[in-house]
Design a protein around this motif. Structure first.
Motif, PDB file in Angstrom:
ATOM      1  N   LEU A  20      -4.541   6.809  -5.543  1.00  0.00           N
ATOM      2  CA  LEU A  20      -3.325   7.097  -6.299  1.00  0.00           C
ATOM      3  C   LEU A  20      -2.114   7.050  -5.385  1.00  0.00           C
ATOM      4  CD1 LEU A  20      -1.943   8.095  -8.935  1.00  0.00           C
ATOM      5  CD2 LEU A  20      -2.397  10.434  -8.130  1.00  0.00           C
ATOM      6  N   GLY A  21      -1.217   6.090  -5.643  1.00  0.00           N
ATOM      7  CA  GLY A  21       0.043   6.044  -4.921  1.00  0.00           C
ATOM      8  C   GLY A  21       1.036   7.016  -5.520  1.00  0.00           C
ATOM      9  N   ARG A  22       2.266   6.988  -5.003  1.00  0.00           N
ATOM     10  CA  ARG A  22       3.306   7.856  -5.543  1.00  0.00           C
ATOM     11  C   ARG A  22       4.408   7.046  -6.224  1.00  0.00           C
ATOM     12  NH1 ARG A  22      -0.484  10.447  -4.557  1.00  0.00           N
ATOM     13  NH2 ARG A  22      -0.570  12.551  -3.616  1.00  0.00           N
ATOM     14  N   HIS A  23       4.290   5.720  -6.188  1.00  0.00           N
ATOM     15  CA  HIS A  23       5.235   4.823  -6.836  1.00  0.00           C
ATOM     16  C   HIS A  23       4.528   3.483  -6.971  1.00  0.00           C
ATOM     17  CE1 HIS A  23       8.795   2.290  -7.484  1.00  0.00           C
ATOM     18  NE2 HIS A  23       9.504   3.386  -7.684  1.00  0.00           N
ATOM     19  N   GLU A  24       4.815   2.771  -8.053  1.00  0.00           N
ATOM     20  CA  GLU A  24       4.144   1.483  -8.258  1.00  0.00           C
ATOM     21  C   GLU A  24       4.442   0.498  -7.128  1.00  0.00           C
ATOM     22  OE1 GLU A  24       4.538   3.407 -12.281  1.00  0.00           O
ATOM     23  OE2 GLU A  24       5.944   2.954 -10.647  1.00  0.00           O
ATOM     24  N   GLN A  25       5.654   0.533  -6.601  1.00  0.00           N
ATOM     25  CA  GLN A  25       5.948  -0.353  -5.477  1.00  0.00           C
ATOM     26  C   GLN A  25       5.062  -0.006  -4.292  1.00  0.00           C
ATOM     27  OE1 GLN A  25      10.006  -2.055  -4.575  1.00  0.00           O
ATOM     28  NE2 GLN A  25       9.866  -0.650  -2.862  1.00  0.00           N
ATOM     29  N   GLY A  26       4.744   1.276  -4.141  1.00  0.00           N
ATOM     30  CA  GLY A  26       3.855   1.693  -3.067  1.00  0.00           C
ATOM     31  C   GLY A  26       2.450   1.141  -3.232  1.00  0.00           C
ATOM     32  N   VAL A  27       1.937   1.072  -4.459  1.00  0.00           N
ATOM     33  CA  VAL A  27       0.556   0.616  -4.631  1.00  0.00           C
ATOM     34  C   VAL A  27       0.423  -0.880  -4.355  1.00  0.00           C
ATOM     35  CG1 VAL A  27       0.109   2.477  -6.288  1.00  0.00           C
ATOM     36  CG2 VAL A  27       0.620   0.180  -7.148  1.00  0.00           C
TER      37      VAL A  27
ATOM     38  N   ASN B 191       8.052  -2.370 -11.674  1.00  0.00           N
ATOM     39  CA  ASN B 191       8.145  -1.802 -10.328  1.00  0.00           C
ATOM     40  C   ASN B 191       7.255  -2.535  -9.320  1.00  0.00           C
ATOM     41  OD1 ASN B 191      10.090   0.146 -10.754  1.00  0.00           O
ATOM     42  ND2 ASN B 191       8.631   1.784 -11.182  1.00  0.00           N
ATOM     43  N   LEU B 192       6.377  -3.374  -9.805  1.00  0.00           N
ATOM     44  CA  LEU B 192       5.523  -4.167  -8.911  1.00  0.00           C
ATOM     45  C   LEU B 192       6.192  -5.461  -8.445  1.00  0.00           C
ATOM     46  CD1 LEU B 192       2.120  -4.016 -10.868  1.00  0.00           C
ATOM     47  CD2 LEU B 192       2.752  -2.646  -8.877  1.00  0.00           C
ATOM     48  N   VAL B 193       7.309  -5.841  -9.074  1.00  0.00           N
ATOM     49  CA  VAL B 193       7.855  -7.183  -8.883  1.00  0.00           C
ATOM     50  C   VAL B 193       8.213  -7.464  -7.421  1.00  0.00           C
ATOM     51  CG1 VAL B 193       9.794  -8.700  -9.449  1.00  0.00           C
ATOM     52  CG2 VAL B 193       8.599  -7.462 -11.263  1.00  0.00           C
ATOM     53  N   THR B 194       8.854  -6.497  -6.742  1.00  0.00           N
ATOM     54  CA  THR B 194       9.226  -6.723  -5.337  1.00  0.00           C
ATOM     55  C   THR B 194       7.987  -6.962  -4.483  1.00  0.00           C
ATOM     56  OG1 THR B 194      11.222  -5.385  -5.552  1.00  0.00           O
ATOM     57  CG2 THR B 194      10.382  -5.737  -3.329  1.00  0.00           C
ATOM     58  N   GLY B 195       6.944  -6.183  -4.699  1.00  0.00           N
ATOM     59  CA  GLY B 195       5.720  -6.355  -3.920  1.00  0.00           C
ATOM     60  C   GLY B 195       5.015  -7.660  -4.211  1.00  0.00           C
ATOM     61  N   ILE B 196       5.049  -8.100  -5.469  1.00  0.00           N
ATOM     62  CA  ILE B 196       4.458  -9.393  -5.807  1.00  0.00           C
ATOM     63  C   ILE B 196       5.233 -10.513  -5.116  1.00  0.00           C
ATOM     64  CG2 ILE B 196       3.995 -11.003  -7.695  1.00  0.00           C
ATOM     65  CD1 ILE B 196       3.669  -8.553  -9.543  1.00  0.00           C
ATOM     66  N   THR B 197       6.562 -10.405  -5.142  1.00  0.00           N
ATOM     67  CA  THR B 197       7.396 -11.412  -4.473  1.00  0.00           C
ATOM     68  C   THR B 197       7.106 -11.451  -2.978  1.00  0.00           C
ATOM     69  OG1 THR B 197       9.138 -10.877  -6.075  1.00  0.00           O
ATOM     70  CG2 THR B 197       9.753 -12.257  -4.212  1.00  0.00           C
ATOM     71  N   ASN B 198       6.940 -10.287  -2.377  1.00  0.00           N
ATOM     72  CA  ASN B 198       6.640 -10.203  -0.949  1.00  0.00           C
ATOM     73  C   ASN B 198       5.329 -10.910  -0.635  1.00  0.00           C
ATOM     74  OD1 ASN B 198       7.216  -8.889   1.739  1.00  0.00           O
ATOM     75  ND2 ASN B 198       5.241  -7.952   1.316  1.00  0.00           N
TER      76      ASN B 198
ATOM     77  N   LEU C  24      12.109   4.247   6.089  1.00  0.00           N
ATOM     78  CA  LEU C  24      11.190   5.323   5.748  1.00  0.00           C
ATOM     79  C   LEU C  24      11.598   6.021   4.463  1.00  0.00           C
ATOM     80  CD1 LEU C  24       8.675   6.944   6.591  1.00  0.00           C
ATOM     81  CD2 LEU C  24      10.181   8.453   7.887  1.00  0.00           C
ATOM     82  N   GLN C  25      12.901   6.173   4.267  1.00  0.00           N
ATOM     83  CA  GLN C  25      13.360   6.891   3.089  1.00  0.00           C
ATOM     84  C   GLN C  25      13.245   6.073   1.803  1.00  0.00           C
ATOM     85  OE1 GLN C  25      16.718   9.931   3.864  1.00  0.00           O
ATOM     86  NE2 GLN C  25      17.052   8.343   5.405  1.00  0.00           N
ATOM     87  N   MET C  26      12.909   4.796   1.922  1.00  0.00           N
ATOM     88  CA  MET C  26      12.669   3.991   0.725  1.00  0.00           C
ATOM     89  C   MET C  26      11.256   4.160   0.180  1.00  0.00           C
ATOM     90  SD  MET C  26      14.725   0.443   0.974  1.00  0.00           S
ATOM     91  CE  MET C  26      16.519   0.427   0.975  1.00  0.00           C
ATOM     92  N   SER C  27      10.373   4.772   0.955  1.00  0.00           N
ATOM     93  CA  SER C  27       9.002   4.997   0.462  1.00  0.00           C
ATOM     94  C   SER C  27       8.457   6.332   0.959  1.00  0.00           C
ATOM     95  CB  SER C  27       8.081   3.856   0.916  1.00  0.00           C
ATOM     96  OG  SER C  27       8.119   3.706   2.325  1.00  0.00           O
ATOM     97  N   LEU C  28       9.354   7.281   1.199  1.00  0.00           N
ATOM     98  CA  LEU C  28       8.979   8.556   1.813  1.00  0.00           C
ATOM     99  C   LEU C  28       7.921   9.296   1.006  1.00  0.00           C
ATOM    100  CD1 LEU C  28       9.782  10.298   4.285  1.00  0.00           C
ATOM    101  CD2 LEU C  28      11.440  11.453   2.812  1.00  0.00           C
ATOM    102  N   GLN C  29       7.947   9.099  -0.314  1.00  0.00           N
ATOM    103  CA  GLN C  29       7.008   9.806  -1.180  1.00  0.00           C
ATOM    104  C   GLN C  29       5.550   9.450  -0.890  1.00  0.00           C
ATOM    105  OE1 GLN C  29       9.224   7.573  -2.264  1.00  0.00           O
ATOM    106  NE2 GLN C  29       8.017   5.897  -3.111  1.00  0.00           N
TER     107      GLN C  29
END
Length: 562
Positions: A50-57, A84-91, A447-452
């Protein structure tokens, strides 16, 4: 169809198909339309993190894939979860990372009605995926899953998306169809053209200033061994892209370092002056060529080896093109190599060594400088450790000074350059290789963009060591404003930063403040020895710059040096 296959739900069929593909971990975040799947997971051996944000997963799945070589899997609900997954998919698409992305969707009866949390995630992600599926019949799930994993990991790897309506997952008494793939028009290039390979070796035999240029395709193809053998047998100077770091171990006598915007002076001079450039698995990205492909390696015959024919001659004119798998092609080159005389490269190496002597990478080892922290980390972490970075100045300091010895021991966001990538990617890396040490080098902005995701680390008791280079500013942007905008700083001061050690403590993570150079070695040694997660907060000056630097619009020899 065997009797035990009857009575299954769509969700169970999906999980069984994932298990057949060897999936052990799904990084996910639940939502209403996914509840049939989450209920079925209680009876599945597949582990859910379990992540804390979809971008994190999605970044965690990316980090998992980079260090393991396997396909990463992530899961998010419909609507905002999917977007919320779009940035990670693009990456992942930009860096050719194999992912299977699972998204929840509203029931098929509600599609197109603008119902609650309905988005056309297939349409949104079409330019950034290799392929997408909207599942309307649960009986097709075995085939779709098999095809998705095949597409994600073969050829030029990348993300594949499977959109899962709630009623498809909830449907009961499903008898699945066979998982025979039905792919049409998908071609994979494997071995190279033998005559072209002979041409390359022949060109090498008459060259006087050759260079071997290694990129992320070397990592993808697991071509580390073949590349090293080629470099050593032909005694070739080797330069790498950011993604190619580790394809030749740090400290190898043939390795000149990274080429391009923040590359070494020697690497840039060598590429500019070479008469034969053998590029393996590279895109000739603008961070290497400055966007000036017509002025890059202008004295050289360019050989481009790549799995993707679209990349060849797209930026830099290619004289010899070989489309195929980098490892197989390099192995073929090694087979042909003894048939031709090797070139006499002593004068070339003499010139290269002179550049190395005159233009070494310099750093301040007396004060609390970021380079000093990275070098000390490299000395204490051990060669088999995994290093993950965020994006910014710290990313470049690691690329320049950290002694990466294996290509899958290094993970960073390259083509897209995503701040916030590092912390969740470190989670994925640690879960992929639980027996290895994982270090995250990050900045206070990233760090503060994914601190959670510290919560994910704490919940899963992951012994990740976080090296925070804390300068209180957006360092790379500040450096650009300092150098190219006459020091007119705007919106780069991170006033109001928290006490990161206290934040770590709030998550139950051990934290250490480091304010002087004499504390660095002891702090890193303590973190290495500590059995759990640690955050080391290094307070560095905002005036530290990443050098060398090729200014925008300049060729790679026009560097600003220290």
């Amino acid at each position: 169809m065997t009797e035990e296959k009857k009575g299954l739900t769509g969700a169970t069929i999906l999980l069984n198909a994932l298990q057949e593909e060897g999936v052990e971990i799904i990084f996910g975040y639940p939502g209403g339309v996914l509840l049939p799947l989450y209920d079925a997971m209680l009876d599945s051996p597949i582990r859910h993190v379990l992540g804390r944000h979809e971008q994190g997963v999605v970044f965690a799945a990316d980090g998992y894939a980079r260090v393991s070589g396997k396909v990463g899997v992530c899961l998010a609900t419909s609507g905002p979860g999917a977007t919320n997954l779009v940035t990670g998919i693009t990456n992942a698409f930009s860096d050719s990372i194999p992912l299977v992305v699972l998204t929840g969707q509203v029931p098929t009866s509600s599609l197109g009605s603008d119902s609650f949390q309905e988005v056309d995630i297939i349409g949104i992600t079409m330019p950034i995926t290799k392929h997408s599926y909207l599942v309307k019949d649960p009986r097709e799930l075995p085939r779709i899953v098999k095809e998705a994993f095949y597409l994600a990991r073969t050829g030029r790897p990348g993300p594949v998306l499977i959109d899962l309506p709630k009623d498809v997952l909830a449907q009961e008494n499903v008898e699945p169809f066979p998982n025979d793939m039905k792919l049409k028009g998908y071609k994979i290039f494997g071995r190279g053209n033998n005559s072209k390979i002979e041409e390359v070796v022949q060109a090498l035999s008459v060259s006087r200033k050759p260079v071997l240029y290694a990129g992320g395709g070397v990592v993808t193809a697991n071509a580390e061994r073949a590349l090293r053998q080629f470099a050593e047998k032909a005694n070739l100077p080797v330069v790498t892209t950011l993604m190619g770091i580790g394809s030749l171990p740090f400290g190898h006598p043939n390795l000149l370092g990274m080429v391009g915007m923040h590359g070494t002076v020697t690497a840039n001079y060598t590429v500019d002056d070479c008469d034969l450039l053998i590029a393996v698995g590279v895109r000739f990205d603008d961070r290497v060529t400055s966007g000036l492909g017509h002025k890059f390696a202008t004295k050289a015959t360019v050989v481009h080896i790549d799995i993707d024919p679209v990349e060849i001659s797209k930026v830099v004119k290619t004289h010899m093109r070989i489309v195929g798998d980098a490892r197989k092609i390099l192995e073929e080159v090694l087979e042909v190599l003894p048939e031709y005389p090797l070139p006499e490269l002593s004068p070339w190496w003499e010139q290269v060594r002179q550049w190395q002597q005159e233009h070494p990478l310099k750093c301040d080892l007396e004060s609390l400088s970021p380079e000093m922290v990275v070098k000390c980390l490299g000395e204490l972490a051990g060669g088999e450790s995994i290093v993950v970075t965020d994006v910014g100045q710290h990313q470049m300091w690691v690329a320049q000074f950290y002694p990466t010895v294996h290509m899958r021991n290094y993970a960073t966001s390259c083509g897209l350059g995503v701040m916030g990538y590092g912390l969740p990617a470190a989670v994925g890396a640690q879960l992929a290789r639980p027996g290895d040490k994982v270090f995250l080098v990050t900045g206070d902005g990233s760090l503060q963009m994914s601190l959670q995701e510290l919560g994910t680390i704490a919940q899963n008791k992951l012994p990740i060591k976080i090296i925070l280079l804390n300068n209180g500013v957006l360092g790379m942007v500040r450096q650009m404003q300092k150098m190219f905008y006459e020091g007119r700083y705007n919106q780069i001061q991170l006033e109001g930063n928290p006490d990161f050690v206290k934040v770590a403590d709030a998550y139950g993570i051990h934290g250490i403040h480091i304010n002087s150079a004499d504390q660095v070695q002891a702090a890193i040694a303590e973190a290495v020895a500590y059995p759990g997660p640690v955050l080391l907060d290094f307070v560095i000056s905002p005036d530290e710059d990443v050098l060398p630097l090729v200014p925008p619009g300049k060729v790679i020899t026009e560097m600003i040096v220290r």
